[in-house]
Design an enzyme around this catalytic site. Structure first.
Site, PDB file in Angstrom:
ATOM      1  N   CYS A  53      -6.839   8.897   4.121  1.00  0.00           N
ATOM      2  CA  CYS A  53      -6.632   8.445   2.726  1.00  0.00           C
ATOM      3  C   CYS A  53      -7.397   9.423   1.719  1.00  0.00           C
ATOM      4  CB  CYS A  53      -6.899   7.008   2.597  1.00  0.00           C
ATOM      5  SG  CYS A  53      -8.594   6.735   2.966  1.00  0.00           S
TER       6      CYS A  53
ATOM      7  N   HIS B 250     -11.642   2.993   1.902  1.00  0.00           N
ATOM      8  CA  HIS B 250     -10.208   3.261   1.546  1.00  0.00           C
ATOM      9  C   HIS B 250     -10.389   4.257   0.054  1.00  0.00           C
ATOM     10  CE1 HIS B 250      -5.839   3.817   1.941  1.00  0.00           C
ATOM     11  NE2 HIS B 250      -5.896   3.334   0.718  1.00  0.00           N
TER      12      HIS B 250
ATOM     13  N   ASP C  77      -1.030   4.256  -4.413  1.00  0.00           N
ATOM     14  CA  ASP C  77      -1.607   4.569  -3.304  1.00  0.00           C
ATOM     15  C   ASP C  77      -0.890   5.438  -2.238  1.00  0.00           C
ATOM     16  OD1 ASP C  77      -3.292   4.592  -0.822  1.00  0.00           O
ATOM     17  OD2 ASP C  77      -3.173   2.528  -0.369  1.00  0.00           O
TER      18      ASP C  77
END
Lengths: 689, 302, 324
Positions: free
Chosen positions: A432, A476, A492
Site C-alpha cells: 500500500c 494501511h 486509495d
C-alpha cells in the site's frame, strides 16, 4: 526478645497470603528478589517452628541496606513505580522477620493489601483481578485468624468468614466504583512501562508498513452505536504525512508555524480554524439527517500519541488530554502507555470545514527539486489529457494502476534512488505505501495538493460483541487530495489494484498470502472451525467489555453513564445517590448479619403442624404454642363443636405420624386431607355462627 | 398391664383422692427412680409408701431419720464374730426392696450422703467390699418443708438423685369425707394383698425402656432443656441427667397410659415432679411454677 | 475540674442509658463501636491506593481501594454482630482481702445461631479476660476486681469488648451488672490472741465434728465424751500458741471474740481477728467467732475459714448483692 507467635491456625494463611501477594512481582522483578522473598518467608516459618532465632537488629539493618543497594543496582533509582514496588516487596518480606508484636502482624497484612494493589500496575486482565481477589481472601482470612487468639480455631472457618465478608463487600464496591467521581490526576506521573513502540511511526518509507502486517497483535477495538460501517468505509486515520524528501514521507509542518494553528488541546485557548470547525460541527449536529458515526475505541498501549478515528472526528464527553488536529485527527497529550479508551463521533461530510490557506496549499504541493523525472512527465501528460479536471485526473491515475500490470504483494522488491519512477515503470510490484506514495507524488507533480494518510483499514467484526478488532496487520496507507468545493477527499490506490484487500478485509487477503504459521496466529484457522471461532469471539468480547467497562471506565464514560441514569448530574445528586445506594446495599447485608436468627429447620410434618395452627388462627381459635396436640384438639372441640371430630381425627393421625414408632409414608397426605376436611367444618360453623 | 391398673385402683382406695400422685409414684418406680415426697406430717406419705410395697409385694423397711443417726444405722455394721474370728456385716435397713426414709432432712449430711450414694450406685461399699442391694430397689424419702429447726436440707446435688419430687397436699373435700368415714386407712394398707409379683414388676420396668421416643419428641424435650438454660430464670439450667430423667419418667407415664410411644403430654405430665426440685430461681428461692413457665414458653412442635 | 465534670456527666448518661441489672442482653442501645488505630491505618492505605489509582489512571487499583472501603463497612456490621445478642448474667463472687483482688463470676450465654468470638471482659482496674462463646453455649468467666476497702466493693461497669473479626473496629459495652465483691479485712498481725476458752464443751457439734469414717460401725463411742480441759487462761495471757494442747484438733476450741480486743477502731479490730482466723487455721486449731450481734460456732477447715472471714468482711455492712 520474645517473638510474637502467630496463632498456628492463621500462620499458614499469613505466609501463603504474603507469598501470593508478592508472586506477580517476583515474576517481573529482578532475580535477587525472586530468591530473597521465599528465603525470608522460609526463615519466618523456621522461626515460628522454633528452629531459628529471630534475627538481631544488625542482621535486619544489613538486609535492608542490601535491598536498597540491590534496587539501585537493578533500576538505577529507588523512585518510580518499578523501583518502588521492588523496594516495597523486599520491605514486605523483611517485615515478616520483624513480627515481635501483634501490631507488626497487622502492619504486615495491610502492607500485603498494598503490595497486592501494585499488581495492577503490571497486570490488568480479568484473570489478574480474580487472582487479586483470591489473595485478598487469604489476607483477610489471616486478619481474622490473628484476631482469634484461642488455639482451637480452624483456618477453614477463617477462610469462610473472609470469603463471606468480601462477597458482601462486592456490591458496595461496584457502587463506589460507578459513582465516585473520577478526578484528574493530582500530579503528573511518568509511568514508563517497558515494551517496544508498536504501530505506525511518524514517517514512512517504502517497505515499512508491510513489515507491520507480519504482526497479529491487537491495535484497538471499536464499538459502534448503531450500524457498523461497511469494510470499505473503515479507514482509521492515525496521522498524515505531508513532507516528501524523494524517498520518505514524514509528518511535518512548515517551520515557524505557531502550534495552535495545528493542534488545540482543551483548555489551551483556541484558533480560528478550530472555532470554524467547532461551528460547523455544531451546525451539523443539529441536522438530524447528517451522516455520523458514534463509537468508542479502546486502544492498546502503543507508546505513541496517535488516536485512530474515522474522518472528521470529535471527542464526545470531557476531552481531557485529547487534542483536535487541523488535519481531522485526534492526538493524546503524551504517549499511550496503557490501554486507553475514548468516545468519538465522526462527520464524514465536514472534510472542507477548515479550508486550505495558501501556506497549507504550498506545503502539500512541495516536491523535491529533482528526481523521478519519468513520473513527473506521466503526471503532466495525464493531467493535460483530462483537461485539468482534478477529480477526473485522480480517477485517471487510479485507472492507470488498474489497467497496467501492477501487483499488490507483501514482498515487494527493494527500490533504489528514484523510488517512484522505479515503482511506476520498472518493478510495478508493491504494497500500500508504494501505491499511496506514487499516487500522492503524481498529484503533487500535477499541482494538486495531496498528502499521505497512515492508519488502519478494515477490522474484523466480532459477532458476539458486535465490535471490530483492528490488528497490526490491518495497517494501511492511502492518500488524500484537495478538491475545491469538496475539501480533502480520500483516494486509495491500493483498492484499484487489489479491491478484495479493501472490500473483504486484510484477513482474507492474508489467508491467501501468508504462511501456515502466521495463518494460525492471525486466527484465520479459528475462523474455519465455527465452534472455535465462537469461543474466540466470546473471549474477545469478554476482554473488550472488561476494557470498556472496567479499565476504560473514565470520567467521560462515567458522565455518559450518569447522564443516562440521573439525567441531571450534579455533585449533590451524585452524593445523594451514593448515600442512598450505600444504605440500600448495606441494609440487606445488615439485616442478614444482625438478624440472622434463622428459623429452626422444619420437617414436612412440622410444617404441616404450622399450617394447622395458621388455619386455627384464621378461624379465630387461639392456641398457645405450648399446648400439646391433644390439648389443642380439646380446645378446638370446645370452641367449635362441629369440628370436634375432624380435629380429633387430625390430631390422632398427627400423633401417630410424629411420635409412634412405625410412621407410615402416606401419613402426610392423609393429614393434608384431614386438614382440608377440618377447614371445611370450621368455615361452615363460622358461617352458621 | 391390666394388673397394673388394678393395682393403681386399689392404692387409690387407700390413699384417697390422690390418683395423680399415685400414678406419678408408680411411674417413678417403673422408671427405676427414687421418689421424694415433700409434705407436712399426716398427709398419707407413709400410707402411700406402704401401700406401694404391699401391692407390688416388695420387702419393706422404714427408717425414721434423726440427727444422731450415723451412716452405719442405715447401711449396717461390721461386727466381730468371736466364733468365726471374722468381721461380719450386719446388714442395715437399706437392704430391702422399698425403703421409706422418713424425714430425711433430719439426718446429718454425712448420713444423708451415705444413703444417697447407696441409692445412686444400688450397692453398699464397706470395708472395701461391695454388696449389691436387692432388686428392685426403691427409696421413698419424705421431708417436711416447714420443719426448719435442726434440719439439714438436702443440697441441690443430692436432690438430683431423686427422679421425682411430689407432694400430696390436703385431700379434696369429698375425699376427706370418705377418709373420715373410713377411719385410719393405714391398717387397710397393711392388709392389702399383692396385685403384681416382683417378677411382673421387673418385666414392666423392662418394658418401659422399650417405649418409643421419636425424633420429634426428643426435639421437644431438648428445646425444653435448652430453654431452661438460656432463659435466665434459673441460676443453672436443667442438666443432661435431668433430661434423661424426664425421658424415663415420660416413658413410664406413656406405658401407664398403655401406649408404646411417648407423646408430648407425657413429657408435660412428668416435667414438674422431675424438674422443679432441680431448679433454683435466679431471683433467689425455689423455682415454683418453673415447669409450667417452661411449658408455656416452648412450642410443642417447632 | 472540667474533665471531672465531664466524667460525672458521662457516668450519669451511662446510668440512664444502661441501668444496673443482674442479667442483661447486649442490644443496639448498649453497644458502642469505633474504628481501632489499626482500622484508621487500613483506611489510610485504602485512601492512598485511591490516590494512586487516580494518578496512574488505574481503575483496578481504585477498585481495590473501594473494595477495602466496603470491607471496612461490612466489618462494622460483623463486629457489631459479634457482640450483639449476648446475654450476661451476674454470677457468684470470690471475696478477697481488702487491698488485693477479689473475683466476680459472669455467665455468658449465646443464642442458638450465633457465636461470640474473642470477647475481652474486664472490670475497671483489672486485667481483661478473653473468652469465646459458641452458639447455644453458656460460659462463665471469673473477672478479678480490685478490692479497695473492707466490706462490699461495688464493681462498677464491666467493659466487654471485641475486635473480631478483622480488628479494624472495636465494639464495646459498659454494663453495670449490679455486682459487688466482698473484701475481707486486711489481716493485721498481733501477738495476743483475742480469744477466750470455750467453757461450753459439750454441744451438738462436738459429736459431729469428731466423726470420721473410722467410727463407722463402732457403737462403743458415746456422744459427749469430754476432751481434756485446756489451760485457756495461760494462753490468753499471751504465752504463745505452741502449747501441746493444740496438737490434737479434737481436743478443744477457741472463741475469737470482738469484745476481748482493747478499745481500738473497728477496722483494726477486724484486721486482728482476720489474722487470727488465718493463724488458727494454719495451726489446725478449731475456733469460733463472736462479733457484736452474731456468732459463728466453732469448727475448722476451708468452710469455717470462709464463713469467719465473710462474717468479718460483712461486719457493719448493709446486706446487698451478696448472693453466693
Amino acid at each position: 526478645m520474645r517473638v510474637y507467635q502467630v496463632p498456628q491456625h492463621a500462620f499458614l494463611l499469613l505466609v501463603g497470603g504474603a507469598l501470593l501477594a508478592a508472586a506477580p512481582h517476583l515474576l517481573l522483578g529482578p532475580p535477587w528478589l525472586r530468591i530473597l522473598l521465599p528465603l525470608l518467608l522460609l526463615a519466618r516459618v523456621l522461626i515460628q517452628r522454633g528452629r531459628l532465632a529471630m534475627p538481631g537488629r544488625m542482621v535486619r539493618v544489613v538486609l535492608l541496606a542490601g535491598v536498597v543497594l540491590g534496587t539501585l543496582y537493578t533500576h538505577g533509582t529507588v523512585l518510580g513505580p518499578e523501583a518502588g514496588t521492588c523496594l516495597l516487596i523486599a520491605a514486605f518480606g523483611l517485615k515478616t522477620l520483624e513480627m515481635f508484636r501483634l501490631r507488626d502482624a497487622y502492619v504486615l497484612l495491610v502492607l500485603g493489601y498494598f503490595v497486592l494493589a501494585t499488581t495492577f500496575l503490571f497486570y490488568q486482565s480479568p484473570l489478574a483481578a480474580l487472582y487479586v481477589f483470591v489473595v485478598m481472601v487469604l489476607l483477610t482470612a489471616s486478619l481474622v485468624g490473628i484476631n482469634r487468639p484461642e488455639t482451637g480455631a480452624r483456618s477453614r472457618t477463617h477462610l469462610r468468614l473472609a470469603s463471606v465478608m468480601l462477597l458482601q463487600a462486592l456490591p458496595l464496591m461496584v457502587l463506589l466504583f460507578v459513582l465516585v467521581p473520577r478526578i484528574a490526576p493530582l500530579w503528573a506521573l511518568e509511568f514508563q512501562s517497558e515494551g517496544a513502540r508498536t504501530g505506525m511511526s511518524d514517517s514512512m518509507a517504502p517497505g515499512e508498513v508491510s513489515r507491520l502486517t507480519e504482526s497479529t497483535e491487537l491495535a484497538f477495538r471499536v464499538e459502534f452505536e448503531g450500524a457498523v460501517p461497511s469494510p470499505a468505509e473503515r479507514y482509521w486515520r492515525g496521522m498524515t504525512y505531508s513532507l516528501f524528501d524523494g524517498r520518505r514521507w514524514s509528518q511535518a509542518s512548515p517551520g515557524g508555524l505557531p502550534r495552535p494553528d495545528l493542534v488545540i488541546f482543551p483548555g489551551q485557548g483556541t484558533a480560528p480554524w478550530h472555532e470554524q470547525l467547532q461551528a460547523q460541527h455544531a451546525a451539523m449536529a443539529d441536522t438530524d439527517a447528517a451522516p455520523v458515526y458514534r463509537y468508542r475505541v479502546v486502544q492498546e498501549a502503543s507508546r505513541r500519541p496517535w488516536l485512530y478515528t474515522l474522518a472528521v472526528p470529535f471527542v464526545r464527553g470531557p476531552a481531557r488530554g485529547i487534542g483536535q488536529v487541523r488535519d481531522f485527527r485526534l492526538v493524546k497529550e503524551g504517549d499511550i502507555e496503557q490501554r486507553f479508551a475514548y468516545s468519538v463521533e465522526s462527520y464524514p461530510l465536514l472534510t472542507a470545514a477548515v479550508g486550505l490557506p495558501d501556506w497549507e496549499r504550498d506545503f502539500n504541493l512541495a516536491l523535491p527539486e529533482l528526481g523521478n523525472p519519468r513520473s513527473r512527465q506521466l503526471a503532466q501528460r495525464l493531467f493535460d489529457a483530462e483537461g485539468g479536471d482534478v477529480e477526473a485526473y485522480a480517477l485517471r491515475v487510479l485507472a492507470h494502476f488498474r489497467q497496467e500490470p501492477f501487483y499488490y504483494t507483501l514482498e515487494p522488491p527493494l527500490l533504489g534512488g528514484n523510488t517512484v519512477d522505479e515503482f511506476l515503470f520498472d518493478t510495478r510490484r508493491g504494497f500500500c505505501e508504494h501505491y499511496a506514495s506514487a499516487f500522492a507524488f503524481m498529484m503533487r507533480a500535477a499541482g494538486v495538493p495531496a498528502r499521505i494518510v497512515a492508519g488502519y483499514q478494515g477490522g474484523e467484526l466480532n459477532p458476539v460483541g458486535n465490535h471490530l478488532r483492528v490488528h497490526q496487520y490491518h495497517a494501511h496507507a492511502w492518500a488524500e487530495i484537495w478538491i475545491d468545493g469538496q475539501g480533502w477527499v480520500e483516494f486509495d490506490p491500493t483498492g484499484a489494484v487489489a479491491p478484495e484487500r479493501i472490500e473483504r478485509g486484510m484477513d482474507r487477503f492474508l489467508g491467501r498470502e501468508m504462511g501456515a504459521l502466521q495463518n494460525l496466529l492471525s486466527g484465520a484457522a479459528f475462523s474455519r472451525n465455527p465452534l472455535l471461532a465462537r469461543l474466540r469471539n466470546s473471549i474477545d468480547y469478554l476482554q473488550f467489555s472488561w476494557q470498556k467497562w472496567v479499565l476504560g471506565y473514565d470520567e467521560s464514560s462515567q458522565m455518559a453513564f450518569l447522564e443516562r441514569w440521573l439525567k441531571d448530574v450534579s455533585p449533590l445528586r451524585i452524593g445523594l445517590v451514593l448515600l442512598i445506594g450505600t444504605v440500600a446495599i448495606l441494609l440487606p447485608v445488615a439485616l442478614w448479619v444482625l438478624l440472622r436468627r434463622r428459623g429452626p429447620p422444619r420437617s414436612p410434618l412440622q410444617r404441616e403442624y404450622r399450617a394447622l395452627r395458621k388455619q386455627l388462627l384464621r378461624s379465630n381459635i387461639a392456641v398457645s404454642e405450648g399446648l400439646p396436640p391433644r390439648a389443642v384438639s380439646e380446645t378446638v372441640a370446645r370452641a367449635c363443636p362441629a369440628a370436634a371430630d375432624a380435629i380429633r381425627a387430625w390430631v390422632s393421625q398427627y400423633e401417630q405420624a410424629a411420635y409412634a414408632e412405625h410412621a407410615d409414608a402416606q401419613a402426610l397426605q392423609r393429614l393434608r386431607r384431614l386438614r382440608r376436611a377440618l377447614r371445611w367444618r370450621l368455615r361452615r360453623s363460622a358461617l352458621s355462627g | 398391664m391390666q394388673k397394673l391398673h388394678d393395682a393403681l385402683e386399689r392404692v387409690g382406695k387407700v390413699v384417697l383422692g390422690k390418683d395423680e400422685q399415685i400414678r406419678l409414684a408408680v411411674a417413678c418406680m417403673l422408671a427405676r427412680g427414687h421418689l421424694l415426697i415433700e409434705d407436712l406430717p399426716g398427709m398419707g406419705k407413709t400410707t402411700l409408701a406402704h401401700a406401694l410395697s404391699r401391692i407390688f409385694s416388695l420387702d419393706y423397711q422404714r427408717v425414721q431419720f434423726t440427727s444422731d443417726m450415723l451412716p452405719a444405722d442405715i447401711l449396717g455394721v461390721s461386727v466381730f464374730d468371736p466364733d468365726s474370728r471374722r468381721f461380719e456385716l450386719r446388714k442395715g435397713p437399706v437392704f430391702t426392696q422399698l425403703l421409706l426414709a422418713d424425714e430425711i432432712n433430719r439426718a446429718t449430711p454425712k448420713t444423708q450422703s451415705a444413703l444417697l450414694e447407696a441409692m445412686e450406685e444400688r450397692q453398699v461399699t464397706q470395708d472395701g467390699e461391695s454388696r449389691p442391694l436387692p432388686q428392685p430397689f426403691f427409696v421413698v424419702a419424705t421431708q417436711n418443708p416447714l420443719d426448719q429447726g435442726g434440719t439439714f436440707p438436702l443440697p441441690e446435688s443430692q436432690l438430683d438423685r431423686f427422679l421425682m419430687r411430689i407432694s400430696l397436699g390436703y385431700p379434696a373435700p369429698e375425699a376427706e369425707m370418705s377418709l373420715l368415714r373410713a377411719g385410719d386407712l393405714r391398717e387397710r394398707a397393711l392388709d392389702m394383698s399383692p396385685a403384681l409379683t416382683v417378677a411382673e414388676l421387673m418385666a414392666l420396668m423392662a418394658e418401659v425402656e422399650q417405649v418409643h421416643a421419636s425424633e420429634d419428641l426428643l426435639d421437644y424435650l431438648q428445646r425444653l432443656l435448652e430453654h431452661s438454660r438460656g432463659c435466665g430464670w434459673f441460676t443453672a439450667g436443667l442438666s443432661p441427667r435431668a433430661g434423661l430423667g424426664v425421658l424415663r419418667a415420660a416413658r413410664a407415664w406413656a406405658l401407664l397410659d398403655k401406649r408404646k410411644y411417648v407423646i408430648p403430654e407425657d413429657i408435660q405430665a412428668v416435667l414438674k415432679p422431675v424438674c422443679e426440685h432441680r431448679l433454683q430461681s435466679a431471683s433467689g428461692g425455689t423455682a415454683g411454677g418453673a415447669a409450667s413457665r417452661l411449658l408455656e414458653a416452648v412450642p410443642v412442635v417447632r | 475540674m472540667a474533665t471531672a465534670g465531664m466524667r460525672s456527666l458521662y457516668r450519669r448518661w451511662l446510668d440512664r442509658r444502661m441501668p444496673a441489672a443482674r442479667q442483661q442482653q447486649l442490644t443496639q442501645r448498649r453497644i458502642f463501636i469505633l474504628p481501632t488505630g489499626y482500622g484508621v491505618f487500613f483506611m489510610v492505605i485504602a485512601g492512598s491506593l485511591f490516590l494512586g489509582g487516580i494518578n496512574y489512571e488505574n481503575n483496578l487499583i481504585m477498585a481495590l481501594s473501594f473494595l477495602m472501603t466496603s470491607l471496612f463497612m461490612i466489618a462494622i456490621l460483623h463486629t457489631f454482630r459479634n457482640l450483639s445478642g449476648l446475654v450476661l448474667r451476674a454470677g457468684r463472687m470470690a471475696p478477697g482481702f481488702a487491698g488485693t483482688d477479689g473475683a466476680l463470676e459472669l455467665v455468658l450465654h449465646a443464642g442458638d445461631q450465633q457465636a461470640h468470638t474473642g470477647l475481652w471482659l474486664a472490670y475497671p482496674g483489672a486485667a481483661p479476660e478473653e473468652v469465646s462463646v459458641s452458639p447455644g453455649e453458656e460460659k462463665n468467666v471469673w473477672l478479678s476486681v480490685p478490692l479497695r476497702r473492707r466490706g462490699y466493693n461495688r464493681a462498677g461497669r464491666v467493659r466487654i469488648e471485641s475486635r473480631y473479626p478483622l480488628g479494624l473496629l472495636r465494639a464495646w459495652s459498659l454494663l453495670d451488672m449490679d455486682q459487688a465483691c466482698l473484701g475481707w479485712p486486711r489481716p493485721l498481725a498481733s501477738e495476743e490472741c483475742p480469744a477466750g476458752g470455750g467453757e461450753q464443751l459439750q454441744g451438738q457439734y462436738a459429736g459431729r465434728q469428731r466423726g470420721s469414717d473410722d467410727f463407722q460401725g463402732l457403737r462403743s463411742y458415746q456422744e459427749g465424751d469430754s476432751p481434756r480441759q485446756v489451760d485457756w487462761k495461760a494462753y490468753a495471757a499471751g504465752r504463745g500458741l505452741h502449747s501441746k494442747h493444740f496438737a490434737d484438733p479434737a481436743e478443744g476450741w477457741l472463741w475469737l471474740d470482738w469484745s476481748l480486743l482493747p478499745a481500738m477502731d473497728t477496722e483494726t479490730r477486724l484486721g486482728r481477728l482476720a489474722w487470727w482466723v488465718l493463724a488458727l487455721e494454719q495451726r489446725q486449731q478449731r475456733y469460733g467467732l463472736r462479733l457484736p450481734g452474731t456468732e459463728l460456732p466453732p469448727a475448722l477447715g476451708a468452710d469455717q475459714r470462709r464463713r469467719a472471714l465473710d462474717m468479718l468482711g460483712l461486719y457493719g455492712e448493709n446486706i446487698q448483692g451478696g448472693e453466693h
